[in-house]
Design a protein around this motif. Structure first.
Motif, PDB file in Angstrom:
ATOM      1  N   ASN A 145      -7.490   8.025 -35.036  1.00 15.31           N
ATOM      2  CA  ASN A 145      -8.626   8.933 -34.843  1.00 15.31           C
ATOM      3  C   ASN A 145      -8.333   9.881 -33.677  1.00 15.31           C
ATOM      4  OD1 ASN A 145     -11.256  10.009 -33.929  1.00 15.31           O
ATOM      5  ND2 ASN A 145     -12.080   8.640 -35.497  1.00 15.31           N
ATOM      6  N   THR A 146      -7.910  11.086 -34.000  1.00 11.54           N
ATOM      7  CA  THR A 146      -7.503  12.037 -32.962  1.00 11.54           C
ATOM      8  C   THR A 146      -8.671  12.479 -32.091  1.00 11.54           C
ATOM      9  OG1 THR A 146      -7.780  13.897 -34.494  1.00 11.54           O
ATOM     10  CG2 THR A 146      -5.605  12.875 -34.379  1.00 11.54           C
ATOM     11  N   LEU A 147      -9.882  12.492 -32.654  1.00 13.92           N
ATOM     12  CA  LEU A 147     -11.052  12.898 -31.872  1.00 13.92           C
ATOM     13  C   LEU A 147     -11.262  11.974 -30.679  1.00 13.92           C
ATOM     14  CD1 LEU A 147     -13.547  13.696 -34.781  1.00 13.92           C
ATOM     15  CD2 LEU A 147     -12.399  15.351 -33.297  1.00 13.92           C
ATOM     16  N   ALA A 148     -11.018  10.683 -30.896  1.00 17.38           N
ATOM     17  CA  ALA A 148     -11.210   9.711 -29.819  1.00 17.38           C
ATOM     18  C   ALA A 148     -10.219   9.952 -28.680  1.00 17.38           C
ATOM     19  CB  ALA A 148     -11.063   8.292 -30.356  1.00 17.38           C
ATOM     20  N   TYR A 149      -8.962  10.222 -29.010  1.00 18.72           N
ATOM     21  CA  TYR A 149      -7.950  10.479 -27.971  1.00 18.72           C
ATOM     22  C   TYR A 149      -8.340  11.682 -27.107  1.00 18.72           C
ATOM     23  CZ  TYR A 149      -4.679   7.245 -30.245  1.00 18.72           C
ATOM     24  OH  TYR A 149      -4.078   6.124 -30.766  1.00 18.72           O
ATOM     25  N   ASN A 150      -8.786  12.744 -27.762  1.00 19.93           N
ATOM     26  CA  ASN A 150      -9.165  13.949 -27.026  1.00 19.93           C
ATOM     27  C   ASN A 150     -10.422  13.732 -26.200  1.00 19.93           C
ATOM     28  OD1 ASN A 150      -7.101  15.830 -27.955  1.00 19.93           O
ATOM     29  ND2 ASN A 150      -8.019  15.582 -29.956  1.00 19.93           N
ATOM     30  N   SER A 151     -11.353  12.956 -26.730  1.00 19.97           N
ATOM     31  CA  SER A 151     -12.595  12.692 -26.010  1.00 19.97           C
ATOM     32  C   SER A 151     -12.350  11.832 -24.780  1.00 19.97           C
ATOM     33  CB  SER A 151     -13.607  12.024 -26.942  1.00 19.97           C
ATOM     34  OG  SER A 151     -13.970  12.906 -27.993  1.00 19.97           O
ATOM     35  N   ILE A 152     -11.415  10.893 -24.888  1.00 22.09           N
ATOM     36  CA  ILE A 152     -11.074  10.050 -23.730  1.00 22.09           C
ATOM     37  C   ILE A 152     -10.516  10.920 -22.602  1.00 22.09           C
ATOM     38  CG2 ILE A 152      -9.444   8.297 -22.903  1.00 22.09           C
ATOM     39  CD1 ILE A 152      -9.834   6.917 -25.682  1.00 22.09           C
ATOM     40  N   ALA A 169      -4.069  14.651 -21.909  1.00 18.43           N
ATOM     41  CA  ALA A 169      -4.124  15.893 -22.686  1.00 18.43           C
ATOM     42  C   ALA A 169      -2.714  16.319 -23.114  1.00 18.43           C
ATOM     43  CB  ALA A 169      -4.784  17.001 -21.871  1.00 18.43           C
ATOM     44  N   ARG A 170      -1.770  16.251 -22.188  1.00 11.24           N
ATOM     45  CA  ARG A 170      -0.386  16.620 -22.521  1.00 11.24           C
ATOM     46  C   ARG A 170       0.200  15.666 -23.559  1.00 11.24           C
ATOM     47  NH1 ARG A 170       1.299  18.048 -16.283  1.00 11.24           N
ATOM     48  NH2 ARG A 170       0.869  20.293 -16.397  1.00 11.24           N
ATOM     49  N   ASN A 171      -0.131  14.390 -23.422  1.00  9.67           N
ATOM     50  CA  ASN A 171       0.347  13.401 -24.382  1.00  9.67           C
ATOM     51  C   ASN A 171      -0.230  13.677 -25.774  1.00  9.67           C
ATOM     52  OD1 ASN A 171       1.853  10.879 -24.874  1.00  9.67           O
ATOM     53  ND2 ASN A 171      -0.171  10.031 -25.333  1.00  9.67           N
ATOM     54  N   ASN A 172      -1.498  14.049 -25.812  1.00  4.09           N
ATOM     55  CA  ASN A 172      -2.124  14.364 -27.096  1.00  4.09           C
ATOM     56  C   ASN A 172      -1.455  15.565 -27.753  1.00  4.09           C
ATOM     57  OD1 ASN A 172      -3.912  12.275 -26.704  1.00  4.09           O
ATOM     58  ND2 ASN A 172      -5.599  13.573 -26.021  1.00  4.09           N
ATOM     59  N   ILE A 173      -1.108  16.554 -26.943  1.00  4.94           N
ATOM     60  CA  ILE A 173      -0.441  17.746 -27.481  1.00  4.94           C
ATOM     61  C   ILE A 173       0.940  17.375 -28.011  1.00  4.94           C
ATOM     62  CG2 ILE A 173       0.566  19.978 -26.847  1.00  4.94           C
ATOM     63  CD1 ILE A 173      -1.842  20.328 -24.929  1.00  4.94           C
ATOM     64  N   GLU A 178      -3.995  17.142 -30.447  1.00  4.73           N
ATOM     65  CA  GLU A 178      -4.836  17.943 -29.573  1.00  4.73           C
ATOM     66  C   GLU A 178      -5.943  18.684 -30.316  1.00  4.73           C
ATOM     67  OE1 GLU A 178      -1.921  20.994 -31.062  1.00  4.73           O
ATOM     68  OE2 GLU A 178      -1.911  18.861 -30.583  1.00  4.73           O
ATOM     69  N   ASP A 179      -7.014  18.969 -29.557  1.00  4.93           N
ATOM     70  CA  ASP A 179      -8.031  19.927 -29.985  1.00  4.93           C
ATOM     71  C   ASP A 179      -8.371  20.793 -28.769  1.00  4.93           C
ATOM     72  OD1 ASP A 179      -9.707  18.438 -28.371  1.00  4.93           O
ATOM     73  OD2 ASP A 179     -11.032  17.766 -29.980  1.00  4.93           O
ATOM     74  N   TYR A 180      -9.437  21.566 -28.872  1.00  2.00           N
ATOM     75  CA  TYR A 180      -9.773  22.509 -27.794  1.00  2.00           C
ATOM     76  C   TYR A 180      -9.994  21.814 -26.455  1.00  2.00           C
ATOM     77  CZ  TYR A 180     -14.661  21.047 -28.003  1.00  2.00           C
ATOM     78  OH  TYR A 180     -15.801  20.310 -27.941  1.00  2.00           O
ATOM     79  N   LYS A 181     -10.455  20.543 -26.468  1.00  2.00           N
ATOM     80  CA  LYS A 181     -10.714  19.840 -25.206  1.00  2.00           C
ATOM     81  C   LYS A 181      -9.446  19.735 -24.374  1.00  2.00           C
ATOM     82  CE  LYS A 181     -14.521  16.867 -26.856  1.00  2.00           C
ATOM     83  NZ  LYS A 181     -14.361  16.518 -28.260  1.00  2.00           N
ATOM     84  N   CYS A 182      -8.330  19.421 -25.032  1.00  3.17           N
ATOM     85  CA  CYS A 182      -7.066  19.269 -24.291  1.00  3.17           C
ATOM     86  C   CYS A 182      -6.638  20.583 -23.665  1.00  3.17           C
ATOM     87  CB  CYS A 182      -5.982  18.760 -25.237  1.00  3.17           C
ATOM     88  SG  CYS A 182      -6.208  17.036 -25.702  1.00  3.17           S
ATOM     89  N   TYR A 183      -6.734  21.654 -24.423  1.00  2.00           N
ATOM     90  CA  TYR A 183      -6.333  22.956 -23.885  1.00  2.00           C
ATOM     91  C   TYR A 183      -7.272  23.410 -22.763  1.00  2.00           C
ATOM     92  CZ  TYR A 183      -3.020  23.227 -27.709  1.00  2.00           C
ATOM     93  OH  TYR A 183      -1.979  22.965 -28.563  1.00  2.00           O
ATOM     94  N   ASN A 184      -8.560  23.074 -22.892  1.00  2.00           N
ATOM     95  CA  ASN A 184      -9.498  23.390 -21.812  1.00  2.00           C
ATOM     96  C   ASN A 184      -9.143  22.646 -20.529  1.00  2.00           C
ATOM     97  OD1 ASN A 184     -10.982  25.153 -23.326  1.00  2.00           O
ATOM     98  ND2 ASN A 184     -12.683  23.751 -23.719  1.00  2.00           N
ATOM     99  N   ILE A 185      -8.827  21.356 -20.681  1.00  2.75           N
ATOM    100  CA  ILE A 185      -8.448  20.549 -19.519  1.00  2.75           C
ATOM    101  C   ILE A 185      -7.242  21.167 -18.820  1.00  2.75           C
ATOM    102  CG2 ILE A 185      -7.419  18.335 -18.823  1.00  2.75           C
ATOM    103  CD1 ILE A 185      -9.219  17.031 -21.015  1.00  2.75           C
TER     104      ILE A 185
END
Length: 203
Positions: A145-152, A169-173, A178-185
């Motif tokens: 569930n990629t949403l959970a990783y980004n939300s964490i 965030a870098r790990n998710n990318i 990744e989603d917009y949350k990672c890039y925002n961070i």
């Protein structure tokens, strides 16, 4: 006229409720929608409209009660609710969202959308530790569930643990989660480091 002939005419009651709402006759609107639900407790759309009007008029506990009662009558109402109204534009406020999704989880404990939205509700309410536990529970249910990783990552940023948030965030990318949350961070982090050009690339 139709209601004089048939006081239980669902269509007439609903139209009258909509007209009353437009004219700001809120109590009459609530009364008519409640009447429809008593006659047709499985009408999820009417339950949704009633809860929204109740919330807009500071009757949040009543709104929650409507949602939960509808959930008891129709087990698919929770799914319909999620489709009708994304959590971030929900008529319910953060504390009511937590209450609703905790109750929803009891009804549908394996529903990933319910668990994810409970995590989001905790985040909205500033209950970050509960949010992290909920997102990790979601990953136990579905490790992909990629949403959970980004939300964490997002929750750690909100908690002020910025280095950990950036690492996640870098790990998710790297893992293409990744989603917009990672890039925002990363964008906010690079801005704080005065690396504005790199930050702009993230945004």
């Amino acid at each position: 006229k139709r209601l004089k002939v048939n006081p239980q005419d669902e269509t007439a009651l609903f139209k009258l409720a909509i007209i009353s709402a437009k004219k700001r006759h809120i109590n009459l609107t609530i009364e008519n929608l409640n009447t429809i639900l008593k006659l047709h407790p499985d009408n999820g759309y009417v339950a949704y409209k009633l809860a929204k009007i109740l919330t807009e008029n500071e009757k949040k506990k009543d709104a929650c009660d409507v949602y939960l009662k509808a959930s008891e009558t129709r087990k698919d109402f929770i799914d319909d609710y999620i489709k009708l109204d994304d959590i971030y534009s929900s008529p319910l406020q953060a504390d009511s969202l937590v209450f609703f999704y905790k109750e929803a989880e009891k009804i549908k404990p394996t529903n990933g959308n319910v668990v994810y939205n409970l995590g989001n509700a905790y985040t909205q309410a500033g209950k970050y530790e509960d949010a992290l536990k909920t997102y990790h529970h979601l990953l136990d249910m579905n490790p992909e569930n990629t949403l959970a990783y980004n939300s964490i990552a997002n929750v750690y940023w909100l908690m002020g643990e910025k280095e950990k948030a950036v690492e996640l965030a870098r790990n998710n990318i790297r893992n293409e989660y990744e989603d917009y949350k990672c890039y925002n961070i990363l964008g906010f982090y690079l801005t704080e480091k005065k690396m504005n050009d790199s930050a702009m690339a993230m945004f």
